[in-house]
Design an enzyme around this catalytic site. Structure first.
Site, PDB file in Angstrom:
ATOM      1  N   LYS A 176       0.833  -1.209   0.000  1.00  0.00           N
ATOM      2  CA  LYS A 176       0.000   0.000   0.000  1.00  0.00           C
ATOM      3  C   LYS A 176       0.866   1.256   0.000  1.00  0.00           C
ATOM      4  O   LYS A 176       0.657   2.173  -0.798  1.00  0.00           O
ATOM      5  CB  LYS A 176      -0.914   0.009   1.226  1.00  0.00           C
ATOM      6  N   ASP A 225      -6.206   1.242   1.068  1.00  0.00           N
ATOM      7  CA  ASP A 225      -6.241   1.318   2.535  1.00  0.00           C
ATOM      8  C   ASP A 225      -7.644   0.920   2.991  1.00  0.00           C
ATOM      9  O   ASP A 225      -8.452   0.434   2.197  1.00  0.00           O
ATOM     10  CB  ASP A 225      -5.853   2.718   3.022  1.00  0.00           C
TER      11      ASP A 225
END
Length: 214
Positions: free
Chosen positions: A121, A139
């Site tokens: 991420k 996220d």
């Protein structure tokens, strides 16, 4: 409604409702953004932005941070979540930048993920924001909003959500779409109580449709 139609209508609405969509983290260069994103894990951007001015003043470059002890870094980030772990990550990340990348933040996913504290991420955020790559950082907001609206179906992992979004969103707007979904999740499609009354996507939202039928 087909998947293609849903994506088209969602992206069209975001383009008109949120023509400017950027990270809310404050930074002046790739190194500062990398530090801020590492700190933002399970912590609000607002809190990170309160921490980073003094941190960046004390350690303006990877070399400065690499020369610091974890205890010294800790003093600047102790009001953040998990400061002990993040102090170690920042120290290790800075050292590796200096030793392996001449102090430059790499522009490659695999290289970024060799840095302590950097997972997929975080790496995707750097690639999208700094290098304008067509990468989708997933996220909790992106994961939740994508599933609620119906951009994904029964997605079990961030990676499966990432793959679905990248497959269906045009490359040139993927970096912006990342921020659209984050900001929508942060301010409208909230985790505990989505603000459907102030959402412009109810006509295409799978979650809203189910709530209306319930």
């Amino acid at each position: 409604m087909t998947v293609k139609e849903r994506y088209a209508r969602v992206l069209e609405w975001f383009e008109h409702a949120m023509p400017v969509a950027e990270t809310e983290l404050h930074y002046d260069n790739p190194f500062q953004l990398l530090v801020a994103v590492i700190l933002s894990a399970q912590c609000t951007d607002k809190r990170v932005n309160m921490i980073t001015p003094a941190l960046f003043e004390a350690f303006p470059t990877p070399q400065d941070m690499a020369a610091a002890t974890t205890d010294e870094i800790f003093q600047y980030i102790k009001s953040c979540s998990y400061p002990n772990n993040k102090s170690k990550s920042l120290s290790g990340m800075a050292k590796r930048l200096v030793e392996e990348f001449d102090g430059e933040v790499p522009s490659d996913l695999d290289a970024l993920m060799t840095l302590p504290g950097v997972g997929r991420k975080t790496a995707n955020v750097i690639l999208a924001v700094v290098y304008n790559r067509s990468t989708m950082a997933v996220d909790t907001h992106v994961f939740r909003v994508s599933e609620r609206i119906g951009l994904t179906t029964n997605s079990k992992t961030p990676l499966s959500t990432e793959k679905a979004l990248v497959k269906n969103i045009p490359d040139e707007i993927i970096p912006k779409a990342h921020h659209w979904l984050i900001l929508h999740g942060r301010y409208v499609c909230k985790a505990r109580k989505p603000d459907c009354l102030n959402c412009g996507l109810t006509s295409v939202c799978r979650y809203y449709s189910k709530e209306q039928k319930a």
